[in-house]
Design an enzyme around this catalytic site. Sequence first.
Site, PDB file in Angstrom:
ATOM      1  N   ASN A  45       0.832  -1.192   0.000  1.00  0.00           N
ATOM      2  CA  ASN A  45       0.000   0.000   0.000  1.00  0.00           C
ATOM      3  C   ASN A  45       0.875   1.252   0.000  1.00  0.00           C
ATOM      4  O   ASN A  45       1.943   1.293   0.625  1.00  0.00           O
ATOM      5  CB  ASN A  45      -1.026   0.012   1.148  1.00  0.00           C
ATOM      6  CG  ASN A  45      -0.459  -0.258   2.516  1.00  0.00           C
ATOM      7  OD1 ASN A  45       0.576  -0.885   2.670  1.00  0.00           O
ATOM      8  ND2 ASN A  45      -1.148   0.223   3.540  1.00  0.00           N
ATOM      9  N   CYS A  56      -4.205   0.663  -2.386  1.00  0.00           N
ATOM     10  CA  CYS A  56      -4.022  -0.562  -1.596  1.00  0.00           C
ATOM     11  C   CYS A  56      -2.961  -1.473  -2.212  1.00  0.00           C
ATOM     12  O   CYS A  56      -2.696  -1.430  -3.422  1.00  0.00           O
ATOM     13  CB  CYS A  56      -5.325  -1.349  -1.532  1.00  0.00           C
ATOM     14  SG  CYS A  56      -6.637  -0.565  -0.597  1.00  0.00           S
ATOM     15  N   GLU A  58      -3.154  -4.706  -2.745  1.00  0.00           N
ATOM     16  CA  GLU A  58      -3.676  -5.668  -3.726  1.00  0.00           C
ATOM     17  C   GLU A  58      -3.786  -5.026  -5.097  1.00  0.00           C
ATOM     18  O   GLU A  58      -3.444  -5.635  -6.116  1.00  0.00           O
ATOM     19  CB  GLU A  58      -5.062  -6.169  -3.296  1.00  0.00           C
ATOM     20  CG  GLU A  58      -5.068  -6.935  -1.983  1.00  0.00           C
ATOM     21  CD  GLU A  58      -5.277  -6.041  -0.764  1.00  0.00           C
ATOM     22  OE1 GLU A  58      -4.865  -4.864  -0.791  1.00  0.00           O
ATOM     23  OE2 GLU A  58      -5.863  -6.524   0.225  1.00  0.00           O
TER      24      GLU A  58
HETATM   25  N1  THU Z   1      -5.341  -1.239   2.586  1.00  0.00           N
HETATM   26  C1  THU Z   1      -4.801  -2.130   1.706  1.00  0.00           C
HETATM   27  O1  THU Z   1      -3.642  -2.014   1.315  1.00  0.00           O
HETATM   28  N2  THU Z   1      -5.575  -3.153   1.276  1.00  0.00           N
HETATM   29  C2  THU Z   1      -6.872  -3.344   1.628  1.00  0.00           C
HETATM   30  O2  THU Z   1      -7.537  -4.203   1.082  1.00  0.00           O
HETATM   31  C3  THU Z   1      -7.460  -2.523   2.694  1.00  0.00           C
HETATM   32  C4  THU Z   1      -6.702  -1.321   3.090  1.00  0.00           C
HETATM   33  C5  THU Z   1      -4.520  -0.118   3.045  1.00  0.00           C
HETATM   34  C6  THU Z   1      -4.973   1.236   2.576  1.00  0.00           C
HETATM   35  C7  THU Z   1      -4.379   2.126   3.635  1.00  0.00           C
HETATM   36  O3  THU Z   1      -3.047   2.428   3.291  1.00  0.00           O
HETATM   37  C8  THU Z   1      -4.374   1.272   4.883  1.00  0.00           C
HETATM   38  O4  THU Z   1      -4.525  -0.064   4.442  1.00  0.00           O
HETATM   39  C9  THU Z   1      -5.464   1.599   5.872  1.00  0.00           C
HETATM   40  O5  THU Z   1      -6.701   1.604   5.280  1.00  0.00           O
END
Ligand code: THU
Length: 130
Positions: A45, A56, A58
């Site tokens: 992320n 994110c 993913e």
């Molecule tokens: N986040 C992800 O990387 N993947 C997800 O599926 C959910 C949330 C990250 C976004 C942000 O940087 C942190 O987690 C908090 O929401």
Amino acid sequence: MSGIDWPALKSAALAVQARAYVPYSDYRVGAALLTSGGQIIAGCNVENATFGATCCAERNAVFSAVTQGHQAFRAVAVATNGAEPGAPCGICRQVLAEFGSDLEVLCFTPEGAEKRYLLSELLPHAFKLK
Ligand code: THU
């Protein structure tokens, strides 16, 4: 499960989790996608001061994979910290589903908590244009 080298996928997810750019949430996520050809493509992320421009792990993994020429995936491992493994958010589920809902999803923490899903369980009735 399915002849997938889960230890290798988890190890890639953990390695990329360490690269997360998370000055606002301090919540590190690492995602490692296994392509149908056996390659592993990872993403973390990356947050932004606007919050809305954050991407994110993913989605960064998927976008990186597509950029590198991969559009068929078998599995994804997602590393997060905390008591329970974090499952992919709704937007990431939809982005993953673009490339097939039979994707195996393993969400885990370095402490050993683990949850396994099929993407079709996480996002039934994904939106499709074709
Ligand atoms: N986040 C992800 O990387 N993947 C997800 O599926 C959910 C949330 C990250 C976004 C942000 O940087 C942190 O987690 C908090 O929401």
